[in-house]
Scaffold this motif. Sequence first.
Motif, PDB file in Angstrom:
ATOM      1  N   ILE A  43       0.965  -1.051   0.228  1.00 46.97           N
ATOM      2  CA  ILE A  43       0.183   0.019   0.011  1.00 46.97           C
ATOM      3  C   ILE A  43       0.926   1.190  -0.030  1.00 46.97           C
ATOM      4  CG2 ILE A  43      -1.733   1.182   1.364  1.00 46.97           C
ATOM      5  CD1 ILE A  43      -2.514  -1.458   2.537  1.00 46.97           C
ATOM      6  N   ASP A  44       2.038   1.329   0.891  1.00 44.45           N
ATOM      7  CA  ASP A  44       2.812   2.267   0.930  1.00 44.45           C
ATOM      8  C   ASP A  44       4.135   2.029   0.972  1.00 44.45           C
ATOM      9  OD1 ASP A  44       4.211   4.569   1.523  1.00 44.45           O
ATOM     10  OD2 ASP A  44       2.617   5.394   2.971  1.00 44.45           O
ATOM     11  N   LYS A  45       4.894   2.093   0.093  1.00 47.55           N
ATOM     12  CA  LYS A  45       6.540   1.650  -0.156  1.00 47.55           C
ATOM     13  C   LYS A  45       7.257   2.384   1.060  1.00 47.55           C
ATOM     14  CE  LYS A  45       6.246  -0.937  -3.803  1.00 47.55           C
ATOM     15  NZ  LYS A  45       5.178  -1.939  -3.431  1.00 47.55           N
ATOM     16  N   ASN A  46       6.880   3.771   1.594  1.00 50.43           N
ATOM     17  CA  ASN A  46       7.630   4.311   2.379  1.00 50.43           C
ATOM     18  C   ASN A  46       7.316   3.981   3.848  1.00 50.43           C
ATOM     19  OD1 ASN A  46       8.498   6.083   0.211  1.00 50.43           O
ATOM     20  ND2 ASN A  46       6.636   6.926   0.482  1.00 50.43           N
ATOM     21  N   ILE A  47       6.884   2.998   4.225  1.00 47.79           N
ATOM     22  CA  ILE A  47       6.430   2.638   5.708  1.00 47.79           C
ATOM     23  C   ILE A  47       7.736   1.731   6.116  1.00 47.79           C
ATOM     24  CG2 ILE A  47       5.120   1.222   7.185  1.00 47.79           C
ATOM     25  CD1 ILE A  47       2.652   2.409   5.707  1.00 47.79           C
ATOM     26  N   VAL A  57      -1.373  -3.015  16.697  1.00 47.14           N
ATOM     27  CA  VAL A  57      -2.343  -2.786  15.765  1.00 47.14           C
ATOM     28  C   VAL A  57      -2.020  -1.652  14.611  1.00 47.14           C
ATOM     29  CG1 VAL A  57      -4.778  -1.662  15.809  1.00 47.14           C
ATOM     30  CG2 VAL A  57      -3.992  -2.980  17.642  1.00 47.14           C
ATOM     31  N   SER A  58      -2.462  -2.004  13.319  1.00 45.36           N
ATOM     32  CA  SER A  58      -2.106  -1.077  12.370  1.00 45.36           C
ATOM     33  C   SER A  58      -3.435  -0.836  11.479  1.00 45.36           C
ATOM     34  CB  SER A  58      -1.026  -1.527  11.168  1.00 45.36           C
ATOM     35  OG  SER A  58       0.059  -2.045  11.683  1.00 45.36           O
ATOM     36  N   MET A  59      -3.609   0.215  11.243  1.00 45.82           N
ATOM     37  CA  MET A  59      -4.899   0.730  10.682  1.00 45.82           C
ATOM     38  C   MET A  59      -4.743   1.390   9.121  1.00 45.82           C
ATOM     39  SD  MET A  59      -6.796   2.797  13.586  1.00 45.82           S
ATOM     40  CE  MET A  59      -8.300   3.343  12.897  1.00 45.82           C
ATOM     41  N   VAL A  60      -5.557   0.687   8.475  1.00 44.48           N
ATOM     42  CA  VAL A  60      -5.609   0.941   6.963  1.00 44.48           C
ATOM     43  C   VAL A  60      -7.115   1.567   6.671  1.00 44.48           C
ATOM     44  CG1 VAL A  60      -5.491  -0.070   4.565  1.00 44.48           C
ATOM     45  CG2 VAL A  60      -3.856  -0.739   6.419  1.00 44.48           C
ATOM     46  N   LEU A  70      -3.312   4.371   7.819  1.00 44.45           N
ATOM     47  CA  LEU A  70      -3.221   5.397   8.851  1.00 44.45           C
ATOM     48  C   LEU A  70      -2.369   5.224  10.086  1.00 44.45           C
ATOM     49  CD1 LEU A  70      -7.066   5.494   8.921  1.00 44.45           C
ATOM     50  CD2 LEU A  70      -5.720   6.917   7.457  1.00 44.45           C
ATOM     51  N   SER A  71      -1.961   4.190  10.495  1.00 42.11           N
ATOM     52  CA  SER A  71      -0.890   4.030  11.613  1.00 42.11           C
ATOM     53  C   SER A  71      -0.512   2.533  11.704  1.00 42.11           C
ATOM     54  CB  SER A  71      -1.834   3.997  12.823  1.00 42.11           C
ATOM     55  OG  SER A  71      -2.801   3.198  13.004  1.00 42.11           O
TER      56      SER A  71
END
Length: 87
Positions: A43-47, A57-60, A70-71
Amino acid sequence: YDTLIKRVKRGVQNISEHISLQGGGNVLLVVHGGMLRILLTSIDKNIDVREIENSSVSMVEYDNGNFKVLSVNDMSYRRKGEELRRK
């Protein structure tokens, strides 16, 4: 490996579309840490996913066919639980 990733991503997409068609809402998805890292970086290569804790917990967010992280690696629930236990 590629087949597994495609299958999991398709499953997450299908769940997201189904919930969206039902008016939206929250979904709890529990996955292995390795798969979580793959999903988040797709989803996001910069994470930075190298230090994800067990049970974090990770939020998408899903909106109109697009995912946004989101987190990542939130452990605040654990700290709150420990505080409650000490009372």
